[in-house]
Design an enzyme around this catalytic site. Structure first.
Site, PDB file in Angstrom:
ATOM      1  CG  HIS A 148      -0.279   0.146   2.538  1.00  0.00           C
ATOM      2  ND1 HIS A 148       0.237   1.331   3.000  1.00  0.00           N
ATOM      3  CD2 HIS A 148      -0.044  -0.759   3.515  1.00  0.00           C
ATOM      4  CE1 HIS A 148       0.754   1.174   4.195  1.00  0.00           C
ATOM      5  NE2 HIS A 148       0.611  -0.096   4.533  1.00  0.00           N
TER       6      HIS A 148
ATOM      7  CD  GLU B 261       2.256  -5.138   8.549  1.00  0.00           C
ATOM      8  OE1 GLU B 261       2.503  -6.364   8.436  1.00  0.00           O
ATOM      9  OE2 GLU B 261       2.952  -4.251   8.020  1.00  0.00           O
TER      10      GLU B 261
ATOM     11  CG  HIS C 252      14.636 -25.194 -13.034  1.00  0.00           C
ATOM     12  ND1 HIS C 252      15.211 -25.302 -11.791  1.00  0.00           N
ATOM     13  CD2 HIS C 252      15.571 -24.633 -13.846  1.00  0.00           C
ATOM     14  CE1 HIS C 252      16.450 -24.836 -11.824  1.00  0.00           C
ATOM     15  NE2 HIS C 252      16.696 -24.425 -13.082  1.00  0.00           N
TER      16      HIS C 252
END
Length: 234
Positions: free
Chosen positions: A16, A103, A216
């Protein structure tokens, strides 16, 4: 040299934009803050350059967008993507708001700065030998590193489920995460299968975008995409 990993799904980490607490280094977990004017400009600049048809983050190539429930993350998503693209993605069930991207819960450290947290912990009789490290010690009254690990690992399992059968670009399978500074850096550690306390120094500016993928074409070889090639528009 040929690009042996072309077409491999990617996970974009979109932090953000700036808030008032971002500017002065205060730990912002559950506190609801809006982006500053500068924060909106940061997100808009990244979005204009990297989000849109034919750009790095192409809505037509997305399998899913996951958004933290905090307002600053939701605001960032709304600025980064056009209203049309948000409507189309939501209509296809490709946008999920999830607490797994909230958060880190800082507990009693909410709104404090690192120096203040370390002083407080000393007063509580903690950290007599080593200074506080959130990756190792977690937060009093908030989340431990193990709790953050568990919710991120659950989200990573979900993302692997979306991408595992599309490792060579069989179907649109990129993913975007709209979240926060500590949480996204924690996500990188868990993506790479490192424990939280692993000393991996990382930086992610407000409004910035990071990229993860696989080596890969192998779901068992998660990687940081250190260099990104930009597609031509049109």
């Amino acid at each position: 040299m040929a690009d042996k990993d072309a077409g491999t799904p990617r996970v974009f980490l979109y932090r953000h934009g700036e808030t008032e607490w971002t500017k002065n280094g205060r730990y912002t977990g559950i506190t609801e803050l809006s982006l500053t004017e500068q924060g909106e400009k940061q997100v808009l600049a990244s979005g204009k350059m990297l989000v849109g048809r034919g750009k790095l983050i192409d809505p037509s190539k997305l399998a899913h967008v996951f958004v933290s429930p905090r307002n600053r993350a939701k605001q960032t998503f709304e600025i980064a993507f056009s209203e049309e693209d948000r409507t189309v993605l939501s209509g296809k069930g490709k946008v999920t708001e999830t607490t797994k991207l909230a958060e880190w819960d800082y507990g009693i450290y909410e709104g404090l700065k690192t120096k203040d947290i370390r002083l407080l912990r000393k007063e509580h009789g903690l950290d007599q030998e080593k200074p506080w490290d959130i990756w190792r010690d977690g937060c009093e009254g908030g989340e431990t590193a193990q709790q953050v690990t568990e919710r991120l690992d659950s989200l990573i399992d979900t993302i692997h489920g979306l991408q595992a059968g599309n490792m060579n670009g069989e179907n649109p399978c990129d993913v975007v995460l709209f979240a926060h500074g500590h949480l996204l850096r924690a996500f990188v550690k868990r993506w790479l299968k490192y424990p939280m306390e692993f000393p991996l120094s990382m930086m992610l500016e407000p409004g910035a975008i990071g990229v993860l993928s696989y080596q890969h074409h192998n779901i068992s070889e998660p990687a940081v995409l250190v260099g990104v090639g930009f597609p031509l528009e049109g």
